[in-house]
Every structure is written in structure tokens, then in C-alpha cells.
Design an enzyme around this catalytic site. Structure first.
Site, PDB file in Angstrom:
ATOM      1  N   TYR A 130      -2.308   0.287  10.222  1.00 38.81           N
ATOM      2  CA  TYR A 130      -1.993  -0.234   8.893  1.00 38.81           C
ATOM      3  C   TYR A 130      -0.924  -0.349   8.043  1.00 38.81           C
ATOM      4  O   TYR A 130      -0.118  -0.867   7.472  1.00 38.81           O
ATOM      5  CB  TYR A 130      -3.250  -0.027   7.789  1.00 38.81           C
ATOM      6  CG  TYR A 130      -3.592  -0.261   6.346  1.00 38.81           C
ATOM      7  CD1 TYR A 130      -3.678  -1.730   6.567  1.00 38.81           C
ATOM      8  CD2 TYR A 130      -2.897   0.434   5.574  1.00 38.81           C
ATOM      9  CE1 TYR A 130      -3.544  -2.441   5.273  1.00 38.81           C
ATOM     10  CE2 TYR A 130      -3.575  -0.333   4.392  1.00 38.81           C
ATOM     11  CZ  TYR A 130      -3.715  -1.315   4.236  1.00 38.81           C
ATOM     12  OH  TYR A 130      -3.976  -1.797   2.471  1.00 38.81           O
ATOM     13  N   LYS A 168       1.756  -3.193   6.875  1.00 38.26           N
ATOM     14  CA  LYS A 168       1.468  -3.640   5.510  1.00 38.26           C
ATOM     15  C   LYS A 168       3.272  -3.345   5.717  1.00 38.26           C
ATOM     16  O   LYS A 168       4.130  -4.664   4.485  1.00 38.26           O
ATOM     17  CB  LYS A 168       1.654  -2.696   4.404  1.00 38.26           C
ATOM     18  CG  LYS A 168      -0.160  -3.224   5.217  1.00 38.26           C
ATOM     19  CD  LYS A 168      -0.562  -4.395   4.425  1.00 38.26           C
ATOM     20  CE  LYS A 168      -0.886  -4.481   3.331  1.00 38.26           C
ATOM     21  NZ  LYS A 168      -1.312  -5.806   2.435  1.00 38.26           N
ATOM     22  N   THR A 215       0.836  -1.126  -0.101  1.00 41.20           N
ATOM     23  CA  THR A 215      -0.464  -0.246   0.207  1.00 41.20           C
ATOM     24  C   THR A 215       1.079   0.983   0.075  1.00 41.20           C
ATOM     25  O   THR A 215       2.174   1.466   0.294  1.00 41.20           O
ATOM     26  CB  THR A 215      -1.132   0.056   1.581  1.00 41.20           C
ATOM     27  OG1 THR A 215      -1.466   1.286   1.317  1.00 41.20           O
ATOM     28  CG2 THR A 215      -0.134  -0.565   2.149  1.00 41.20           C
ATOM     29  N   TRP A 232      -5.652   3.742  -2.951  1.00 40.80           N
ATOM     30  CA  TRP A 232      -7.005   4.302  -3.247  1.00 40.80           C
ATOM     31  C   TRP A 232      -7.440   2.844  -3.906  1.00 40.80           C
ATOM     32  O   TRP A 232      -8.588   3.529  -5.200  1.00 40.80           O
ATOM     33  CB  TRP A 232      -7.011   5.501  -4.014  1.00 40.80           C
ATOM     34  CG  TRP A 232      -6.649   6.930  -2.924  1.00 40.80           C
ATOM     35  CD1 TRP A 232      -6.493   6.870  -1.451  1.00 40.80           C
ATOM     36  CD2 TRP A 232      -6.650   8.197  -2.864  1.00 40.80           C
ATOM     37  NE1 TRP A 232      -6.112   7.905  -1.096  1.00 40.80           N
ATOM     38  CE2 TRP A 232      -6.190   8.299  -1.570  1.00 40.80           C
ATOM     39  CE3 TRP A 232      -7.875   8.819  -3.782  1.00 40.80           C
ATOM     40  CZ2 TRP A 232      -6.259   9.754  -1.642  1.00 40.80           C
ATOM     41  CZ3 TRP A 232      -7.313  10.129  -4.276  1.00 40.80           C
ATOM     42  CH2 TRP A 232      -6.953  10.803  -2.788  1.00 40.80           C
TER      43      TRP A 232
END
Length: 250
Positions: free
Chosen positions: A64, A68, A38, A108
Site C-alpha cells: 500500500y 501511494k 498516507t 488513521w
């Protein structure tokens, strides 16, 4: 993302430790592995207008992103331990010998089956119109809207190329603020409603997203970038409108 902020330990187990276990098993069995990551491994504080490159140092600011990045790091460690030199590699360059690890960062995401940003904007616009109020749109978050169908096609291309090793930034071309993206959605959906730009701080969130979420795309094996986000959004919103019309006619 907010769920990771509520339970960062679970996020670390699932996105970090579990990814490392999977990578270890794949590496030991001589299998290539592609890990999805991400833009949120970056802090979003960049102000020079440039997208984050694959070679830029990560610095996550939320649970988050940290989880990741932990997965990226654990996966890389598993392959390095079996002799794969750490990347990133140049486009088309194969890691010397052995199985390959690819890390694909994206941003996104939206796409079927819905419940995503475009669908939520359409629903919010209808509520605002019925209430006679402007639709408030976040103007100070900028990113790379990416259609999952385009991302999936790019991933298939990477896997089929035989040169997957390294860190890849795979996003639709261009950049947009949340407000820009929302207005494009409304235009393609044929929804006319007054809008008002507001800062992200207007709403309280458990997690803090990066304000600058733009990734600089890395070259794909076929040499072609993903299409502009505007074109992908137009295609997807048209499908949303058709699906809504079919549901209403039943």
C-alpha cells in the site's frame, strides 16, 4: 491496505499509475490537483518520538505504501515536466507560475458512514463483554487518529487558499497508540469492559503496518492546526452512540 498486499500489481496500477495519468491530464489542462496520500509512505521505524515531517524521505515497507508513493512520484513528475519546480514549498508559498500540485498525507482515518476503527472497537467490546473476556488492544502501534470531517474541512481550506502547492501533513493534533485510542472510544461510548494490552503481532495480517505512524502536521493556510484527536473522537463517538440508539428504537 491488506488488499494491496494481496494484489500489489493492482495496487500499483490504481494508486500509482492511475494517479500519474490523472496528474498528466490535469497538468496539461492547467488544473491544480490535490492528491491524497498516507503516513504509510514511511517505514514506521523511527524511535526518537518525533512525527514524520513533510521533508522526510519516504521508505514504505508494504505494498500500500509503495503504491501511494508511486502515485506521489508520478504526479510530481507530470507537473515538473510542465515547468512546476518540485516542492515541498513553505506554507503559503505559491509555486512559480502554472498549475499547482498538492500532496496531502494523512493517517488513521475514521468517520461516517462507519465501519472504521471506533465502530469496530465498540462492536468488539460488546462481544468481549458478552463472552466474559477482556478486550485485547494493540499497544505497540502509535499514530495520528484523524477525523475525516476535519480533514475534509482542511482540504477545502487548502484549495481555497490559492497556495496549495507542496506536501502537506494533515492530521488531528496529538498522537495515540491503538490501545489509547480504543480506551477513549470506550469511555465516550459508556462501555465498561476489562482491557488487556497486547502487541500487534498477536494477530496475523497480510500487510505490515508502520509501528510509528505519527505525522508532524504542516501549517494550514489559516494558521490554525486541526483540533486534538481526543476532541474529534469524542464528537464522532457521540454521533455513533446516537445513531445506534435510533437504530435500536426502530
Amino acid at each position: 491496505v491488506d488488499g494491496c498486499a494481496r494484489d500489489p500489481e493492482a495496487a500499483l496500477r490504481r494508486n500509482g499509475e492511475a494517479t500519474g495519468v490523472l496528474a498528466q491530464a490535469c497538468a496539461e489542462h492547467g488544473l491544480d490537483l490535490l492528491v491524497i496520500s498516507t503516513n504509510e509512505v514511511f517505514d514506521g521505524r523511527r524511535t526518537n518520538g518525533e512525527g514524520y515531517r513533510a521533508s522526510d524521505d519516504p521508505n514504505p515497507i508494504n505494498a500500500y505504501g509503495r503504491s501511494k508513493l508511486a502515485g506521489e512520484t508520478a504526479a510530481a513528475a507530470a507537473y515538473v515536466a510542465l515547468g512546476m519546480p518540485p516542492g515541498p514549498y513553505a506554507p503559503g508559498e505559491r509555486a512559480p507560475g502554472g498549475p499547482q500540485l498538492a500532496i496531502v498525507r494523512t493517517a488513521w482515518l475514521y468517520g461516517p458512514p462507519g465501519g472504521d476503527f471506533p465502530a469496530k472497537i465498540v462492536a468488539a467490546a460488546e462481544r468481549a463483554r458478552h463472552a466474559g473476556e477482556p478486550l485485547r488492544l494493540v499497544a505497540d502501534e502509535v499514530g495520528s487518529p484523524t477525523y475525516t470531517a476535519d480533514l475534509a474541512e482542511a482540504i477545502v481550506g487548502l484549495l481555497g487558499s490559492g497556495t496549495v502547492a507542496g506536501i502537506h501533513h494533515v492530521v488531528n493534533a496529538g498522537r495515540a497508540s491503538r490501545a489509547d485510542w480504543a480506551r477513549a472510544v470506550l469511555r465516550h461510548a459508556g462501555i465498561a469492559v476489562p482491557t488487556e494490552d497486547v502487541p500487534a503481532a498477536t494477530w496475523t495480517r497480510v500487510s505490515t503496518p508502520p509501528a510509528w505512524a505519527v505525522l508532524e502536521p504542516t501549517p494550514l493556510p489559516d494558521g490554525q492546526p486541526l483540533r486534538p484527536w481526543q476532541d474529534a473522537t469524542a464528537e464522532y463517538v457521540a454521533a455513533l452512540v446516537r445513531s445506534s440508539a435510533r437504530s435500536a428504537s426502530r
